[in-house]
Design a protein around this motif. Structure first.
Motif, PDB file in Angstrom:
ATOM      1  N   GLY A  97     -44.428   7.910  11.504  1.00  0.00           N
ATOM      2  CA  GLY A  97     -45.563   7.865  10.479  1.00  0.00           C
ATOM      3  C   GLY A  97     -45.325   8.736   9.393  1.00  0.00           C
ATOM      4  O   GLY A  97     -46.393   8.608   8.468  1.00  0.00           O
ATOM      5  N   THR A  98     -44.097   8.990   8.812  1.00  0.00           N
ATOM      6  CA  THR A  98     -43.989   9.458   7.464  1.00  0.00           C
ATOM      7  C   THR A  98     -44.182   8.382   6.568  1.00  0.00           C
ATOM      8  O   THR A  98     -43.709   7.098   6.709  1.00  0.00           O
ATOM      9  N   GLN A  99     -45.043   8.729   5.570  1.00  0.00           N
ATOM     10  CA  GLN A  99     -45.402   7.830   4.385  1.00  0.00           C
ATOM     11  C   GLN A  99     -44.302   7.784   3.343  1.00  0.00           C
ATOM     12  O   GLN A  99     -43.825   8.784   2.814  1.00  0.00           O
ATOM     13  N   PHE A 100     -44.196   6.556   2.712  1.00  0.00           N
ATOM     14  CA  PHE A 100     -42.914   6.347   1.662  1.00  0.00           C
ATOM     15  C   PHE A 100     -43.725   5.483   0.411  1.00  0.00           C
ATOM     16  O   PHE A 100     -44.474   4.740   0.883  1.00  0.00           O
ATOM     17  N   TYR A 101     -43.451   5.724  -0.679  1.00  0.00           N
ATOM     18  CA  TYR A 101     -43.567   5.098  -1.667  1.00  0.00           C
ATOM     19  C   TYR A 101     -42.307   4.006  -1.963  1.00  0.00           C
ATOM     20  O   TYR A 101     -41.349   4.491  -1.966  1.00  0.00           O
ATOM     21  N   ASN A 159     -33.076  -5.547   6.150  1.00  0.00           N
ATOM     22  CA  ASN A 159     -33.154  -5.513   7.640  1.00  0.00           C
ATOM     23  C   ASN A 159     -33.980  -4.306   7.964  1.00  0.00           C
ATOM     24  O   ASN A 159     -34.565  -4.122   9.020  1.00  0.00           O
ATOM     25  N   GLU A 160     -33.340  -3.081   7.508  1.00  0.00           N
ATOM     26  CA  GLU A 160     -33.752  -1.795   7.961  1.00  0.00           C
ATOM     27  C   GLU A 160     -35.291  -1.820   7.374  1.00  0.00           C
ATOM     28  O   GLU A 160     -36.034  -1.037   8.153  1.00  0.00           O
ATOM     29  N   LEU A 161     -35.627  -2.257   6.529  1.00  0.00           N
ATOM     30  CA  LEU A 161     -37.058  -1.926   5.989  1.00  0.00           C
ATOM     31  C   LEU A 161     -38.060  -2.802   7.049  1.00  0.00           C
ATOM     32  O   LEU A 161     -38.850  -2.305   7.519  1.00  0.00           O
ATOM     33  N   LEU A 162     -37.792  -4.118   7.207  1.00  0.00           N
ATOM     34  CA  LEU A 162     -38.452  -4.939   8.177  1.00  0.00           C
ATOM     35  C   LEU A 162     -38.458  -4.354   9.683  1.00  0.00           C
ATOM     36  O   LEU A 162     -39.617  -4.532  10.252  1.00  0.00           O
ATOM     37  N   LYS A 163     -37.362  -3.849  10.013  1.00  0.00           N
ATOM     38  CA  LYS A 163     -37.369  -3.313  11.394  1.00  0.00           C
ATOM     39  C   LYS A 163     -37.932  -1.905  11.588  1.00  0.00           C
ATOM     40  O   LYS A 163     -38.698  -1.625  12.665  1.00  0.00           O
ATOM     41  N   ASN A 164     -38.057  -0.898  10.457  1.00  0.00           N
ATOM     42  CA  ASN A 164     -38.392   0.521  10.807  1.00  0.00           C
ATOM     43  C   ASN A 164     -39.756   0.729   9.993  1.00  0.00           C
ATOM     44  O   ASN A 164     -40.245   1.874  10.275  1.00  0.00           O
ATOM     45  N   PHE A 165     -40.207  -0.231   9.009  1.00  0.00           N
ATOM     46  CA  PHE A 165     -41.348   0.021   8.130  1.00  0.00           C
ATOM     47  C   PHE A 165     -42.556  -0.758   8.393  1.00  0.00           C
ATOM     48  O   PHE A 165     -42.278  -1.896   8.501  1.00  0.00           O
ATOM     49  N   ILE A 166     -43.879  -0.244   8.083  1.00  0.00           N
ATOM     50  CA  ILE A 166     -44.848  -1.098   7.988  1.00  0.00           C
ATOM     51  C   ILE A 166     -45.321  -0.848   6.736  1.00  0.00           C
ATOM     52  O   ILE A 166     -45.872  -0.035   6.373  1.00  0.00           O
ATOM     53  N   PHE A 167     -45.815  -2.037   5.992  1.00  0.00           N
ATOM     54  CA  PHE A 167     -46.608  -1.837   4.829  1.00  0.00           C
ATOM     55  C   PHE A 167     -47.769  -1.351   5.012  1.00  0.00           C
ATOM     56  O   PHE A 167     -48.562  -1.998   5.819  1.00  0.00           O
ATOM     57  N   ILE A 168     -48.442  -0.468   4.197  1.00  0.00           N
ATOM     58  CA  ILE A 168     -49.740  -0.216   4.291  1.00  0.00           C
ATOM     59  C   ILE A 168     -50.605  -0.705   3.301  1.00  0.00           C
ATOM     60  O   ILE A 168     -51.601  -1.208   3.611  1.00  0.00           O
ATOM     61  N   LYS A 173     -46.256   0.160  -3.919  1.00  0.00           N
ATOM     62  CA  LYS A 173     -46.461  -0.368  -2.482  1.00  0.00           C
ATOM     63  C   LYS A 173     -46.069   1.072  -1.466  1.00  0.00           C
ATOM     64  O   LYS A 173     -45.253   2.037  -1.705  1.00  0.00           O
ATOM     65  N   VAL A 174     -46.970   1.213  -0.666  1.00  0.00           N
ATOM     66  CA  VAL A 174     -46.766   2.268   0.322  1.00  0.00           C
ATOM     67  C   VAL A 174     -46.616   1.668   1.938  1.00  0.00           C
ATOM     68  O   VAL A 174     -47.106   1.017   2.155  1.00  0.00           O
ATOM     69  N   TYR A 175     -45.573   2.377   2.384  1.00  0.00           N
ATOM     70  CA  TYR A 175     -44.938   2.102   3.688  1.00  0.00           C
ATOM     71  C   TYR A 175     -44.945   3.246   4.503  1.00  0.00           C
ATOM     72  O   TYR A 175     -45.001   4.500   4.165  1.00  0.00           O
ATOM     73  N   THR A 176     -45.047   2.963   5.863  1.00  0.00           N
ATOM     74  CA  THR A 176     -45.020   4.240   7.036  1.00  0.00           C
ATOM     75  C   THR A 176     -43.953   3.743   7.864  1.00  0.00           C
ATOM     76  O   THR A 176     -43.819   2.656   8.261  1.00  0.00           O
ATOM     77  N   LEU A 177     -43.300   4.735   8.476  1.00  0.00           N
ATOM     78  CA  LEU A 177     -42.428   4.614   9.392  1.00  0.00           C
ATOM     79  C   LEU A 177     -43.044   4.161  11.034  1.00  0.00           C
ATOM     80  O   LEU A 177     -43.751   4.790  11.509  1.00  0.00           O
TER      81      LEU A 177
END
Length: 65
Positions: free
Chosen positions: A16-20, A49-58, A2-6
C-alpha cells in the motif's frame, strides 16, 4: 507524474505504500525505473519485471501553472 502503489511487501516497504515514478530509462531493451516514496524520503531503482509484479498504477498527476 505517475503514482504507483505496492501490491505486496517489497524491499522493506509495506503493502500500500505509494510511490512517484521519477524517471524511466531503456538501454538495449532493458527498462529501469526510479521511484520515490510519496513523502520523498526514500527511492528505489527497479527493472520492468519488478514494476509489473509488485506495483499497481494509480493515476497520472499533471501540474499546470
Amino acid at each position: 507524474m505517475k503514482v504507483y502503489t505496492l501490491k505486496r511487501q517489497f524491499n522493506g516497504f509495506k503493502k500500500g505504500t505509494q510511490f512517484y515514478l521519477i524517471t524511466e530509462s531503456e538501454f538495449i531493451g532493458v527498462k529501469e525505473f526510479v521511484l520515490r516514496t510519496k513523502d520523498l524520503t526514500n527511492s528505489i531503482s527497479i527493472n520492468e519485471n519488478e514494476l509489473l509484479k509488485n506495483f499497481i498504477f494509480i493515476k497520472d498527476i499533471y501540474y499546470i501553472e
